[in-house]
Design an enzyme around this catalytic site. Structure first.
Site, mmCIF file in Angstrom:
data_model
loop_
_atom_site.group_PDB
_atom_site.id
_atom_site.type_symbol
_atom_site.label_atom_id
_atom_site.label_comp_id
_atom_site.label_asym_id
_atom_site.label_seq_id
_atom_site.Cartn_x
_atom_site.Cartn_y
_atom_site.Cartn_z
ATOM 1 N N PRO A 2 6.480 -70.323 3.602
ATOM 2 C CA PRO A 2 6.066 -70.341 2.193
ATOM 3 C C PRO A 2 5.258 -69.106 1.810
ATOM 4 O O PRO A 2 4.291 -68.756 2.455
ATOM 5 C CB PRO A 2 5.205 -71.604 2.091
ATOM 6 C CG PRO A 2 5.684 -72.480 3.189
ATOM 7 C CD PRO A 2 6.042 -71.528 4.297
ATOM 8 N N GLU A 3 5.705 -68.433 0.765
ATOM 9 C CA GLU A 3 4.973 -67.302 0.217
ATOM 10 C C GLU A 3 4.527 -67.683 -1.184
ATOM 11 O O GLU A 3 4.793 -68.787 -1.650
ATOM 12 C CB GLU A 3 5.878 -66.077 0.183
ATOM 13 C CG GLU A 3 6.328 -65.673 1.588
ATOM 14 C CD GLU A 3 6.473 -64.183 1.729
ATOM 15 O OE1 GLU A 3 5.800 -63.440 0.995
ATOM 16 O OE2 GLU A 3 7.272 -63.763 2.570
ATOM 17 N N LYS A 58 -1.876 -68.410 -1.008
ATOM 18 C CA LYS A 58 -0.953 -69.408 -0.471
ATOM 19 C C LYS A 58 -1.570 -70.806 -0.452
ATOM 20 O O LYS A 58 -1.035 -71.711 0.175
ATOM 21 C CB LYS A 58 -0.522 -68.990 0.930
ATOM 22 C CG LYS A 58 0.231 -67.663 0.926
ATOM 23 C CD LYS A 58 0.668 -67.319 2.317
ATOM 24 C CE LYS A 58 1.232 -65.917 2.352
ATOM 25 N NZ LYS A 58 1.600 -65.556 3.731
ATOM 26 N N ARG A 249 4.910 -57.463 12.071
ATOM 27 C CA ARG A 249 5.968 -58.379 11.636
ATOM 28 C C ARG A 249 7.296 -57.644 11.541
ATOM 29 O O ARG A 249 7.350 -56.445 11.282
ATOM 30 C CB ARG A 249 5.619 -58.955 10.252
ATOM 31 C CG ARG A 249 4.297 -59.697 10.202
ATOM 32 C CD ARG A 249 4.335 -60.978 11.006
ATOM 33 N NE ARG A 249 5.349 -61.899 10.496
ATOM 34 C CZ ARG A 249 5.142 -62.760 9.493
ATOM 35 N NH1 ARG A 249 3.984 -62.818 8.917
ATOM 36 N NH2 ARG A 249 6.112 -63.552 9.085
#
Ligand code: ZN
Length: 265
Positions: A2-3, A58, A249
């Site tokens: 989830p962003e 978030k 990442r």
């Protein structure tokens, strides 16, 4: 994972189903309630009525006419309404029932993220920890000020929640691709016009991702649509996408549009 756009989607979903409704019962998996017991959570929320929820980065902040329920979705969190799925699932970690009927559930396959209880804005701030301004509310001059005090890789900066709250790995790649900036370039090497374009594209990507949330999987001229597919090419120039690691990442970029040495003179 989830962003910000996902959490904004959850915010609207939560509001659609819970705003104005009164809590009749709370069931929670003790492993997911971080700063209370399931019983304590139930005692605090029962009889309370939910307001329209807030989002910061978030985090989803669900105020009632008493305390707030804070939700973090970790990597796999989701919200489910009993009208769509009558039966609870084994990954449902929290269920909030309403006097008016129906049950809203927080589902999380893994146990990252979780559920917190806060009684006032100070407690909310403690749970959320140091967070930068919310990416969607950021103003151009504010962003320029943040970058002026920052050194190091541009992708790492975008993803640093203490600098700007709400940008994750996929959105960061999307923004940098739109802004034509290589993810490993250093902020101090970006001229003012590129910082300006970074802000413009950050705003655009976030706004489009929130407003067209359900269209995103099919978006044309959008990196996330092709990101990670075998043989994926840049949706702008057709160059095969490159993969690297930036800010720890997996990162996708176009080696033609996003040159490591900066834009071609
Ligand atoms: Zn390209």
């Amino acid at each position: 994972m989830p962003e910000l756009p996902d959490v904004e989607h959850f915010r609207r979903f939560f509001g659609d189903h819970a705003e104005g409704r009164t809590v009749s019962a709370v069931w929670a998996d003790p492993a997911i309630v971080r700063n209370a017991t399931p019983q304590g959570l139930g005692r605090a929320l029962k009889g309370r009525r939910f307001d329209d929820p807030d989002r910061h980065g978030k985090w989803l902040i669900c105020w009632t006419d008493g305390p707030a329920l804070l939700l973090h979705f970790g990597m796999t969190g989701d919200l489910v309404w009993s009208g769509d799925e009558p039966r609870r699932h084994r990954h449902d970690r929290l269920a909030v029932g309403f006097v008016e009927g129906g049950e809203l559930r927080y589902r999380n396959m893994r146990k990252l993220g979780g559920v917190w209880l806060a009684h006032d804005p100070e407690e909310v701030a403690v749970v959320l920890g140091p967070l930068g301004p919310a990416a969607l509310d950021l103003r151009r001059r504010q962003f320029a000020g943040l970058l002026a005090r920052r050194r190091g890789g541009v992708k790492a900066a975008l993803m640093d929640q203490t600098l700007v709250a709400g940008v994750g790995n996929i959105i960061a790649d999307e923004v940098l691709w739109h802004a034509r900036i290589h993810p490993r370039r250093r902020i101090e090497a970006l001229p003012p016009w590129e910082r300006d374009r970074l802000y413009t594209e950050l705003r655009k990507v976030l706004r489009v991702s929130v407003e067209r949330y359900h269209d995103l999987p099919g978006m044309r001229r959008w990196l996330s649509t092709v990101r990670g597919l075998p043989g994926a090419a840049c949706p702008r120039c057709g160059t095969p996408l490159a993969r690297t690691t930036a800010a720890g990442r997996t990162t996708y970029f176009c080696p033609t549009c996003q040159r490591e040495g900066g834009p071609a003179p």
